[in-house]
Design a protein around this motif. Structure first.
Motif, PDB file in Angstrom:
ATOM      1  N   ASP B 172       0.852  -1.242   0.035  1.00  0.00           N
ATOM      2  CA  ASP B 172       0.047  -0.002  -0.065  1.00  0.00           C
ATOM      3  C   ASP B 172       0.726   1.302  -0.076  1.00  0.00           C
ATOM      4  O   ASP B 172       0.521   2.346  -0.684  1.00  0.00           O
ATOM      5  N   THR B 173       1.991   1.256   0.608  1.00  0.00           N
ATOM      6  CA  THR B 173       2.749   2.235   0.729  1.00  0.00           C
ATOM      7  C   THR B 173       3.387   2.561  -0.571  1.00  0.00           C
ATOM      8  O   THR B 173       3.424   3.649  -0.972  1.00  0.00           O
ATOM      9  N   ALA B 174       3.793   1.510  -1.336  1.00  0.00           N
ATOM     10  CA  ALA B 174       4.450   1.759  -2.512  1.00  0.00           C
ATOM     11  C   ALA B 174       3.434   1.930  -3.574  1.00  0.00           C
ATOM     12  O   ALA B 174       3.577   2.944  -4.664  1.00  0.00           O
ATOM     13  N   ARG B 175       2.191   1.597  -3.486  1.00  0.00           N
ATOM     14  CA  ARG B 175       1.052   2.109  -4.288  1.00  0.00           C
ATOM     15  C   ARG B 175       0.834   3.726  -4.165  1.00  0.00           C
ATOM     16  O   ARG B 175       0.745   4.344  -5.444  1.00  0.00           O
ATOM     17  N   THR B 176       0.728   4.145  -3.031  1.00  0.00           N
ATOM     18  CA  THR B 176       0.627   5.643  -2.942  1.00  0.00           C
ATOM     19  C   THR B 176       1.805   6.282  -3.325  1.00  0.00           C
ATOM     20  O   THR B 176       1.774   7.097  -4.140  1.00  0.00           O
ATOM     21  N   PHE B 177       3.075   5.693  -3.132  1.00  0.00           N
ATOM     22  CA  PHE B 177       4.300   6.409  -3.673  1.00  0.00           C
ATOM     23  C   PHE B 177       4.316   6.394  -5.338  1.00  0.00           C
ATOM     24  O   PHE B 177       4.488   7.554  -5.708  1.00  0.00           O
ATOM     25  N   TYR B 178       3.946   5.335  -5.806  1.00  0.00           N
ATOM     26  CA  TYR B 178       4.326   5.556  -7.330  1.00  0.00           C
ATOM     27  C   TYR B 178       3.058   6.069  -7.998  1.00  0.00           C
ATOM     28  O   TYR B 178       3.380   6.607  -9.067  1.00  0.00           O
ATOM     29  N   SER B 179       2.083   5.881  -7.225  1.00  0.00           N
ATOM     30  CA  SER B 179       0.636   6.807  -7.819  1.00  0.00           C
ATOM     31  C   SER B 179       1.109   8.525  -7.890  1.00  0.00           C
ATOM     32  O   SER B 179       0.650   9.032  -8.732  1.00  0.00           O
ATOM     33  N   SER B 180       1.855   8.779  -6.870  1.00  0.00           N
ATOM     34  CA  SER B 180       2.325  10.088  -6.719  1.00  0.00           C
ATOM     35  C   SER B 180       3.092  10.601  -7.785  1.00  0.00           C
ATOM     36  O   SER B 180       3.341  11.647  -8.222  1.00  0.00           O
ATOM     37  N   LEU B 181       3.863   9.734  -8.455  1.00  0.00           N
ATOM     38  CA  LEU B 181       4.781   9.881  -9.580  1.00  0.00           C
ATOM     39  C   LEU B 181       4.010   9.896 -11.003  1.00  0.00           C
ATOM     40  O   LEU B 181       4.662   9.834 -12.121  1.00  0.00           O
ATOM     41  N   GLY B 182       2.692   9.817 -11.131  1.00  0.00           N
ATOM     42  CA  GLY B 182       1.872   9.748 -12.105  1.00  0.00           C
ATOM     43  C   GLY B 182       1.983   8.085 -12.647  1.00  0.00           C
ATOM     44  O   GLY B 182       1.550   7.785 -14.064  1.00  0.00           O
ATOM     45  N   MET B 183       2.036   7.134 -11.823  1.00  0.00           N
ATOM     46  CA  MET B 183       2.256   5.900 -12.330  1.00  0.00           C
ATOM     47  C   MET B 183       0.870   4.991 -12.141  1.00  0.00           C
ATOM     48  O   MET B 183      -0.013   5.405 -11.418  1.00  0.00           O
ATOM     49  N   LYS B 184       0.714   3.704 -12.816  1.00  0.00           N
ATOM     50  CA  LYS B 184      -0.230   2.724 -12.525  1.00  0.00           C
ATOM     51  C   LYS B 184       0.264   1.682 -11.552  1.00  0.00           C
ATOM     52  O   LYS B 184       0.726   0.618 -12.439  1.00  0.00           O
ATOM     53  N   PRO B 185       0.355   1.582 -10.398  1.00  0.00           N
ATOM     54  CA  PRO B 185       0.795   0.238  -9.763  1.00  0.00           C
ATOM     55  C   PRO B 185      -0.219  -1.059  -9.958  1.00  0.00           C
ATOM     56  O   PRO B 185      -1.172  -0.592  -9.600  1.00  0.00           O
ATOM     57  N   ILE B 186       0.453  -1.839 -10.219  1.00  0.00           N
ATOM     58  CA  ILE B 186      -0.531  -3.270 -10.247  1.00  0.00           C
ATOM     59  C   ILE B 186       0.192  -4.236  -9.190  1.00  0.00           C
ATOM     60  O   ILE B 186       1.254  -4.657  -9.440  1.00  0.00           O
ATOM     61  N   HIS B 187      -0.610  -4.515  -8.122  1.00  0.00           N
ATOM     62  CA  HIS B 187       0.035  -5.609  -7.169  1.00  0.00           C
ATOM     63  C   HIS B 187      -0.200  -7.175  -8.039  1.00  0.00           C
ATOM     64  O   HIS B 187      -1.304  -7.504  -8.225  1.00  0.00           O
ATOM     65  N   VAL B 188       1.007  -7.734  -8.214  1.00  0.00           N
ATOM     66  CA  VAL B 188       1.007  -9.097  -8.659  1.00  0.00           C
ATOM     67  C   VAL B 188       0.726  -9.889  -7.421  1.00  0.00           C
ATOM     68  O   VAL B 188       1.573  -9.926  -6.487  1.00  0.00           O
ATOM     69  N   LYS B 189      -0.472 -10.728  -7.459  1.00  0.00           N
ATOM     70  CA  LYS B 189      -0.721 -11.136  -6.187  1.00  0.00           C
ATOM     71  C   LYS B 189       0.193 -12.421  -5.717  1.00  0.00           C
ATOM     72  O   LYS B 189       0.352 -12.654  -4.455  1.00  0.00           O
TER      73      LYS B 189
END
Lengths: 524, 524
Positions: B172-189
């Motif tokens: 979740d931390t990473a998702r927030t961080f990469y979203s702030s850089l204009g990215m689309k993070p996808i969690h590979v389960k």
């Protein structure tokens, strides 16, 4: 076996026949009639016409957005009760029936009974080799595969594959024909089952099924990984050019050296095939429902089409890939359209230059509207700029003339916004020439709704310039002469309402006449 | 093993460290500094900085086109002589070194010696499982894989993969961080080697190699089949959503029923792997040279970047896919930028409203130019429209206000074109309020080149309307009050040159003052 078409000269196709009206057949019908060809369809299903209609509607909608050029009059579409009725007057016969060899062969037999001996017969098969398709034909030399992709009316690529018995020259004939429809034909050099694209798609599909089945990811996440990632790359460069860049200055050789050895790594399930069973169907279909089930298929189709149009337009601005195909297609339409700009029949001489000239016609594209849900103000000026361009072409200031170094630049513009217009609504421009002498040209455009309402006016002072020095200069003799001729023809027209106004004058002068037309006018 | 990050609260990242400055590492550096983060780089190669520079230059160029929003001040970039120097002050540490497990593990050991205990450690690996990467770490809970795609500064997707020992919350931390850089993070389960995208790409790659090796097609034709075909689909919908549409109303289940049985057909070479040898390299590299060798890698990179920007902008207009990510990113930038619109430090109160207001700043995008190779006339009005929008936001007529039912519509516009401007050149607008009372607002914008030259002026009469009735009405009290305040502050400014002109007056009035500025002016 006799050879029916041995020349490379393109044949003139006015009428095509489509046998089979499923998604692919209907897609072909749409592309053909949007490009002005008459099409005769045979499909044994009683509701074939009803099933095709959504595809035709989608194509209408997409083509209205695909290009601002004037398109040819839509071709006639006739549903026929038999193969005989469909093919007897057709020069191009497209078969898009289910993927069973025996079925297709029996249909070719019936086609050959009734079609002209020089009609070309084309299969849309995505997998069967043309040599197998033509094996029992009387005149097998005229059969090729032309494998399109869904949506056929929007995706440019079509794989052309010849069989062993196909005549020399047919591939070239087909290349010319499909190019004229705005497509990008690619000749697959050696026939194999499934050709090229579907081999690649099959590889992705198998690996995708494994990734879902093994619980690594979901259909939604996998789709996102594609469309936010390598899908954006593949829309403009393919597999090899993309990796060439990844190889850096040393190019493809370096890339291969770096990644070639990975080929033997056990990173893949490709060596195996997931079992097709109800459990797999449940898993995939269930996840897909969760991902996309809140949207109907018609809605998804429209979203897809809007995106395909927008991506191709974006690539056109960059003069690359599918955008080049679109630009070439539009150029042909614009060239043809200049002659029918006045709503005439194609004879330029029929334009009545003594009246305001109908310079452009279009529907408002979706990305021309703003947060107020109407056409953005900048697009009014685009409409007027396009009308100016169209008028310039009429007086011979066209691409060829500009290449020789002259053009008109706008020095000054005055716009009155009189009414709103919304997405997809039809508009046209009427252009009056107020002045054209020496280096100057003064135009007055009216932007009208398709129903005749005046939406805006644009008054423009243009200066003829040398594109080399960027300084003002007189136009070439032919342009000057044609401009003078139209100025003289329009000299007795009354000055249009609104000419010569300045911003702010509207407050005192315009209210009386515009009150009823202008929803934004102050009534206080 | 202790757990160092157990909270889902996003950590504040000001400084990132990048270990390894190859194509992927440099791409990360570019994305981070373009988003205002300070980055400390360690790469043992002596020419690392020189090798990274083209990537950083490409990113500068691409970001200037990617968004018209004001971006944060570029982050500081420091090249460090050791891992210690790079990581000691960093909250986010990105490892992008060659794909050897032992090498990566030794680097994590050195990082952990010097980094803060709560710094996140992220691997860019495209294939190694995070559980293997973290196996020997002191604090393995803070390691994840964040697998990006080339070019890292432009492609939105990043695959996030946790290892067995990764702490809850890090994804979740990473998702927030990469979203702030204009990215689309996808969690590979579930972690597997090569994750998801590279499995699919490997499948395409193997089949592509077979198709070339077997002489079915060429690298160029295969690339064309991709980019004129399914690549256009994949840029906006993925594998499953595309096939869902192909399934028609019955959806994915129908598609599977139709095509599932094909899985066992012998249509593929997937079950085998082409031998990697010099002959294969010659074949592929030779064809690739013929296809793309006339363009240098730098040129191909710029073409690719321009296309990726244009496609994402096109999807933004359609509010879909990668365009939504870009729109969200821009919205954040616009919101932040509104406060610094006057070139200030972020405090709105520092805007000096008694002078013409700096309302917008941008570089001219490539698709704003026309066949004359300068900015198309319609885009001048877009610049002025955007300046009007920016001014409206300043007086509180923003998205929220419009949602409540009020807005200003333009009734009339007068533009004087004084000079040309070309692609990528910087421009800004200065806005003077001529009048604001009752339902009316009169604005005068100057469009200036970055060097101060006046390119064009726009004079605009706007009417406040109810978005419900589309009729004129007075603005809300807060908007009216703020407008009146700025009108009062600007009351003593002189009227700008060109106010109140009508088209044609330019012929007699404007020549004297504009002669030196206007290359299109008539000097006769």
């Amino acid at each position: 076996m006799s050879s029916v078409v041995e020349t490379k000269t393109p044949i003139a196709v006015n009428t095509a026949a489509c046998i089979g009206g499923g998604v692919i057949g209907a897609g072909w019908v749409a592309r053909l009639i949007e490009n002005g060809l008459s099409v005769r369809v045979y499909d044994p299903m009683p509701d074939a016409a009803a099933r095709m209609q959504p595809v035709l509607d989608n194509a209408d909608r997409a083509y209205a957005k695909l290009t601002m050029a004037q398109r040819p009059k839509k071709g006639e579409l006739v549903f026929c009760a038999s193969i005989e009725a469909a093919v007897s007057s057709a020069q191009w016969i497209i078969e898009s029936v289910p993927e069973r060899l025996a079925l297709k062969q029996s249909i070719y037999a019936e086609i050959e009974e009734h079609a002209a001996v020089d009609a070309i017969i084309v299969s849309s098969t995505s997998g069967i080799m043309p040599s197998d398709l033509q094996a029992q034909m009387q005149h097998p030399g005229r059969l090729i595969v032309a494998h399109p992709f869904n949506p056929v009316y929007l995706l440019p690529v079509v794989e052309l594959v010849a069989g062993k018995l196909t005549d020399a020259g047919i591939i070239d004939t087909a290349r010319t024909f499909y190019s004229s429809l705005g497509m990008k034909p690619i000749h697959v050099k050696r026939e194999i089952e499934a050709f090229v694209a579907d081999r690649l798609l099959e590889a992705i599909w198998r690996e995708s099924l494994w990734l879902i089945k093994d619980g690594i990811t979901t259909t939604e996440d996998l789709d996102d990984i594609v469309r936010f990632g390598f899908g954006l790359r593949y829309a403009q460069m393919g597999v090899f050019e993309t990796y060439r860049i990844a190889g850096g200055e040393a190019g493809m050789r370096h890339f291969l050296e770096q990644f070639g050895p990975c080929l033997t790594w056990p990173w893949t399930k490709l060596m195996d095939v997931p079992e097709y069973n109800e459990e797999l169907v449940e898993l995939i279909a269930g996840q897909s429902d969760q991902q996309s089930g809140h949207r109907g298929i018609r809605e998804l189709e429209r979203i897809r089409d809007d995106n395909l149009v927008a991506i191709q337009q974006a690539l056109k601005a960059n003069n690359w890939g599918a955008g080049v195909i679109l630009a070439d297609y539009e150029k042909k339409l614009f060239d043809a359209g200049a002659a029918v700009a006045n709503g005439g029949t194609g004879a330029e001489s029929e334009i009545d230059y003594s009246q305001p000239i109908r310079t452009t016609e279009r529907r408002i594209p979706p990305d021309w509207t703003d947060y107020n849900n109407h056409m953005n103000e900048a697009r009014y000026l685009q409409c007027f700029g396009d009308a100016t361009d169209a008028f310039m072409r009429m007086i011979g200031c066209d691409a060829e003339y500009m290449a020789s170094g002259g053009s008109f630049f706008t020095a000054e513009t005055h716009i009155r916004h009189l009414d709103e217009v919304r997405v997809n609504e039809p508009v046209y421009t009427l252009t009056q020439v107020l002045m054209g002498e020496g280096k100057k040209m003064q135009l007055f455009h009216g932007l009208h709704h398709g129903d005749g309402r005046l939406l805006a006016t644009g008054e423009h002072m243009l200066i003829h310039v040398s594109l080399e020095t960027r300084a003002a200069c007189v136009p070439g003799a032919a342009v000057a002469q044609e401009l003078a001729r139209i100025v003289a023809l329009q000299a007795s027209l009354p000055l249009p309402e609104g000419v010569g106004r300045a911003v702010g004058q509207v407050r005192v002068q315009a209210r009386v006449v515009e009150q009823t037309q202008n929803p934004t006018e102050d009534n206080s």
